[in-house]
Scaffold this active site. Structure first.
Site, mmCIF file in Angstrom:
data_model
loop_
_atom_site.group_PDB
_atom_site.id
_atom_site.type_symbol
_atom_site.label_atom_id
_atom_site.label_comp_id
_atom_site.label_asym_id
_atom_site.label_seq_id
_atom_site.Cartn_x
_atom_site.Cartn_y
_atom_site.Cartn_z
ATOM 1 C CE LYS A 83 -4.510 0.011 2.148
ATOM 2 N NZ LYS A 83 -5.201 0.186 3.427
HETATM 3 C C1 E4P Z 1 -8.562 0.884 3.226
HETATM 4 O O1 E4P Z 1 -7.688 0.233 2.727
HETATM 5 C C2 E4P Z 1 -8.451 1.570 4.528
HETATM 6 O O2 E4P Z 1 -7.777 0.719 5.421
HETATM 7 C C3 E4P Z 1 -9.792 1.841 5.165
HETATM 8 O O3 E4P Z 1 -10.858 1.469 4.339
HETATM 9 C C4 E4P Z 1 -9.925 3.155 5.836
HETATM 10 O O4 E4P Z 1 -11.219 3.260 6.376
HETATM 11 P P1 E4P Z 1 -11.621 4.391 7.433
HETATM 12 O O5 E4P Z 1 -11.824 5.674 6.690
HETATM 13 O O6 E4P Z 1 -12.903 3.895 8.048
HETATM 14 O O7 E4P Z 1 -10.489 4.484 8.415
#
Ligand code: E4P
Length: 223
Positions: A83
């Protein structure tokens, strides 16, 4: 549409995996921090449970640091996906990562232009965050529609992971738009199969079955 779980919690991953419909996992530094376990150890355990892609995020802000962290992270397991944030430095890292055969998931995507550039740079996945856009009164799902249209215009193969999902309607909309993947917190995954009419229906069937048995046994008939 593929279903990923958005968590670093092993119990949640094991439970969701038992449903037989889980295709992958996304983690982020916040989710890993909640577990209070050495992140590499936790990621290895996650990769042992789920065979599909498991996203692990780099922390470095410069492209060289991102590439070197990515090379460390991919040693954890063969299904690790790196990521990378949707920044200029992330974009610079993308080319080298993709040419080394390292799969990437571009995270913190909040605009169609970010999604187009990371795709051009060779991103495997892009993660637009719908819930965080909704939080600031922007239509998160409009971003998914825009990215989907742009990717179709140019026959781009980068897969769209709808992220920051907060409720089942986000999941439903993602499927209607034709997103490739939705990454969903465990609490929301549980709600996807819940329907009050299903519960009421089961209760009614059981009650009627019990009444039938009662009536039959009152007349001395076995069922
Ligand atoms: C995606 O890869 C992220 O980990 C995640 O969806 C973030 O979500 P949030 O905005 O609820 O923290």
């Amino acid at each position: 549409m593929k279903l990923f779980i958005d968590t670093a919690n092993l119990e949640e991953i094991k439970k969701a995996n038992l449903y037989g419909v889980l295709d992958g996992v996304t983690t982020n530094p916040t989710l890993l921090a909640k577990e209070r376990i050495q992140p590499t150890v936790q990621l290895k355990k996650i990769c042992d449970i789920v065979k599909g892609p498991v996203s692990a995020e780099v922390i470095s802000l410069d492209s060289e640091g991102m590439v070197s962290q990515a090379k460390e992270l991919i040693r954890i397991a063969s299904n690790i996906v790196i990521k990378v944030p949707c920044t200029v430095e992330g974009l610079k890292a993308a080319r080298e990562l993709s040419s080394s055969g390292i799969k990437t998931n571009f995270t913190l995507c909040f605009s169609p232009t970010q999604a187009l550039l990371v795709a051009k740079a060779g991103a495997t996945f892009v993660s637009p965050f719908v819930g965080r856009l909704d939080d600031i009164s922007h239509e998160g799902m409009d971003l998914i529609r825009d990215i989907k249209m742009i990717y179709e215009n140019y026959k781009i193969s980068t897969q769209i992971i709808v992220a920051s999902i907060r409720h089942p309607i986000h999941f439903l909309e993602a499927a209607r738009i034709g997103a490739d993947i939705a990454t969903v917190p465990f609490g929301v995954i549980e709600k996807l199969m819940k329907h009050p009419l299903t519960d009421i229906g089961i209760q009614r069937f059981l009650d009627d079955w019990r009444k039938l048995n009662q009536a039959l046994s009152n007349s001395g008939i076995e069922i």
